[in-house]
Structures are given as C-alpha cells and as structure tokens.
Design an enzyme around this catalytic site. Structure first.
Site: not given
Length: 489
Positions: A75, A135, A340-341
């Site tokens: 993240c 984050h 974010d991924h």
C-alpha cells in the site's frame, strides 16, 4: 505527403480538443477515488460473476485501462510512487513507511511539491482528503494501536483532512473494523479474515466515508475555486468484511476458482509467498502457504467474501457519483478510480499482494474526462501508476513541475493510441520485474545468486510455467532493462 499532413492535422485536432476542454471548463474539478487492494480482474468486462453495476456504468462513460500496473505491490510504497510520479529508486521506496519517513518527517516547505496534490493546491485548487489516500488510514501519522496525532502524513498537500471513525474511534481501528465496533488490534488478531455483517452500509467505515464525502461535495458546489477531492476506501482490503446484503448477491458455487493454484513449473521459487498478511487472522479455517493450496471450499468462501467487499465498495462509489450528478458537477469533474495494487485470490497458492505476479501488480484504473472525445473505451496498452501525476496535470491545464517517470495518458482520451509504454516496471523485496506486451521477466536476488522467471503471457496468461530456459535471448535483452532500473540500497 498527404498521409503525413493528415496525421499532423489529426494530432493537432486532438491537442486542441484537450486544450478546449481545459479552457472551457476553466480548470476542472477532480474526484479521485482510491480503493485498497482492488485487482483489475474483478472489474474486467470478462468477469461475468462480480456484481458492480455502478463501476460498470462509470466504465462505459470512461476509459477502462485493462493493463494498468503498479510499481510496488504494497500500500504505502505504491501510493508513494503514484503521488510523486516517480519509480522507486532505493530500498526504502519499497516500504509501507516511505510516505511517513520521506514526506511527513521532512515537512519543511519544499521547492518541489511533495505530491501532485500539493502541485494542484499551489495552483488554486482546493484540496480535500477523506480516508486513505496516502498510507495512513485517516491521513495522520500514528501507530496501529496508538492515539491519533495531529501530524499529517502529507503536511503540504491538503487544505482539509477529514475522516469519520465512527464507533471505532481511530482511523486504524476503522481500517481493520468488525461490525460490533471491535477491530483486529483490540481482538489481538483472534479474528477471521472475513465477516458477513448483519448491518447497513454504515455498519462498516466506508459507508461513513462516502457520507462525509457527499456532505463535502455539497459544500464545495457553490465555490468558484476548483477542487480536488481524494476519497480513500478501505475495502476490499483484509478483513473481507461487508454487509450481508452484498454477500447475498452471490451463489458461492458460481464463483470460479483460480486457474493457477500451484507455484509455477520450473519456478526459481523467488516468488514463493506464505501469505503472511492473510495468516495474521488467527481464526481463519485454513492457513495459506506456498507449497499447498487451501481447499476448494475455503477458497470459494474467501473469494465470496472478497467479491462481497467489492460489491459493497461499488455501492459506495455509486452514491457519490449519483450525488455528483445531482449537484450538476459531473460535467466539469474528472473522475478517477484507482486500485493501489492487485491481490492474489489463490493464484500461485498466494492469498495476498506481496509478490511480483500479474495478479498482484495489475490493478483497477478508470478515468472519466468530461468533454473528451474518446470515452467509453477499453484500453489494452500498458500503463502505469506513475502516469497519473502527469495526466492530472494535463487535464488541469498545469505545467508538470519537474521531470517525472510517468507519461501523460491524455492522448488516449482523444484518439486511438495503440501503445502507451513498451515496458512497465515493478519491484518488491529482492525482486525486480519488467512487463512487455508479451512477456514478464522477474529477477530475484537470493543469497547472492541471480534467478530469472520469464512468463510468455501470450501463451500462458496465468503464469503457470517459467520459460526462461526456452527464451534465453528474451531474458538477456530484458534483464539489461532491469539492470538499468535496479533498486539501490
């Protein structure tokens, strides 16, 4: 000659369309929705099981990027690259704490803006952050079990930082929330990695986040100043908790299992992953590990939970987009939905994201630019999270403040562009990976030795077999690119 002139005039026309958009809308508003762990596969048109009507509707009015890749599959580091427009250069850039250490702890006013958000703020945008954009779960720096501080993670980027932690009391408690008001920390990890809550949308934090964002939109409606609103949604990050009504959208037996549940054949084992984040949830029925897949029944239960969480998020996104339209802000607001991924749902025996396979590196990206010609398109070219910084500058009509590693996506909004990048790069731990249209090559450094995993994605899209020995020239060529991009200590 005529063909060259035709191409030239087409190029000029496309540029004028983007300039016309920026000028006629005087600096558009920007609604940026960051969704934690939202893998690309679940919003793909090929996924006929997932129930996401609001995201589907948005995609039909936008550019849906089918091959968007993040720089780091964790993240904080992924968000750092996206916010700064830069590829990771050092080991510290691969860590979740990088935003806190590099930006929050060095909060003196910089010559360069700390993020693209600060660049917008310096250029008359009113910037509002709600939820997890950097984050931190709520934008402030403190530990999972500590009291909230007033130290901002992005000290110069926001005019306002807002969050409603509800009955969970702090942002980090809300991030790991269960419906009864407890959280992973308070229950000492004696929890399941999923929950079917008999609650409304407000029984989990993302419902509160969208409510807060809608209230703020109403306030901003009357302002003559353009706004950037970042809305960070927690789900489908672990724990996969969602209201029961979203679980009820699915027949579990209809949810497909991963097609590649074993570690790849001939793998160097550099990508082996024991799903440490997932296994922190100590009451899970089974533990995931690199050698043995979880049972099919448990895999279906977990995937059901993930899908329910995505449907819950879809409903929240639908609420804010509906309000944007009701306030008549939709015609002058760029909308971006970014994951974010990705997240492995059993692929390669992994339940998690900390790896360099496609499932973890490919994430969701949708961009809607009102007034742009080429909306309603599914784009297959390679794009990267570092492309967002220059893209946002361009749609806002701003100069890019320094040399970035990304490249603006704006040409895709106005014309047919077959190829955006030849290669995109990702990094994690001791691994570095390069993705081309056909291949993914990943280099691992293990106890001083070099290992290469090559996947021919044209023939093997599920990365079932390492074919580095079959294509030595491809390995040699792409490894030179990786050596150039190598992370330094």
């Amino acid at each position: 000659m005529k063909r060259r002139l035709s191409r030239y005039f087409t190029f000029v026309l496309c540029c004028l369309q983007m300039i016309s958009f920026a000028q006629s809308n005087a600096m558009p508003n920007i609604l940026f929705i960051a969704v934690d762990d939202l893998r690309a596969e679940v919003i793909s048109p090929d996924n006929e099981v997932i129930q996401i009507p609001n995201i589907r509707k948005l995609a039909e009015e936008s550019v849906l990027f089918n091959n968007h890749f993040v720089q780091v599959p964790t993240c904080g580091a992924s968000r750092y690259s996206m916010l700064t427009g830069m590829l990771p250069k050092k080991k510290k850039h691969l860590k979740n704490y990088i935003i806190e250490k590099d930006i929050a702890d060095g909060n003196e006013k910089r010559e360069k803006p700390e993020t693209f958000i600060e660049h917008l703020k310096r250029n008359n945008y009113y910037t509002v952050g709600i939820g997890k954009i950097s984050h931190s779960a709520d934008g402030f720096v403190y530990g999972y079990e500590d009291e909230v501080t007033d130290k901002r993670e992005l000290p110069n980027s926001w005019d306002e930082v807002l969050f409603d932690s509800g009955k969970w009391e702090t942002g980090w408690n809300a991030f790991f929330a269960y419906a009864d008001g407890s959280n992973r920390q308070s229950r000492k990890k004696q929890v399941k990695p999923y929950e079917e809550g008999d609650v409304s949308d407000y029984g989990y934090p993302d419902g509160l986040t969208i409510d807060l964002a809608i209230s703020k939109l109403k306030e901003l409606k009357g302002s003559k100043q353009p706004f950037f609103m970042g809305v960070g949604l927690f789900k489908p990050h672990l724990p996969f908790n969602a209201p029961k009504k979203y679980w009820d959208l699915y027949e579990r037996n209809e949810i497909p299992l991963a097609k590649n549940v074993e570690q790849p054949k001939n793998s160097s084992r550099g990508g082996a992953n024991n799903s440490g984040e997932f296994n922190q949830y100590l009451l899970g029925e089974e533990k995931a590990n690199a050698k043995n897949p979880v049972s099919n029944d448990y895999a279906k239960k977990l995937k059901h939970a993930y899908y329910a969480s995505v449907s819950y998020i879809d409903a929240q996104i639908g609420k804010i987009l509906e309000e944007l339209e009701a306030l008549e802000l939709d015609e002058n607001t760029v909308v971006i939905v970014w994951g974010d991924h990705g997240w492995n749902l059993g692929e390669q025996s992994i339940w998690g994201k900390h790896n360099l396979f496609e499932s973890a590196l490919k994430s969701a990206l949708i961009i809607k630019v009102p007034g742009a010609k080429n909306m309603g398109v599914n784009y297959d070219g390679l794009v990267s999270s570092v492309d967002l910084y220059p893209t946002i500058c361009k749609v806002a009509g701003l100069e890019i403040p320094y040399e970035l590693d990304g490249k603006s996506l704006t040409p895709i909004f106005t014309k047919k562009v077959k190829k955006h990048h030849d290669k995109v790069y990702s990094f994690f731990g001791n691994g570095a990976s390069v993705r081309t249209e056909r291949f993914r090559l990943t280099h691992y450094k293990i106890k001083g030795e070099d290992f290469y995993d090559l996947y021919d994605l044209k023939k093997d899209p599920n990365e079932i077999e390492n074919v580095a020995d079959v294509h030595p020239k491809v390995v040699e060529k792409l490894s030179k690119d990786l050596n150039i991009k190598r992370i330094q200590n």
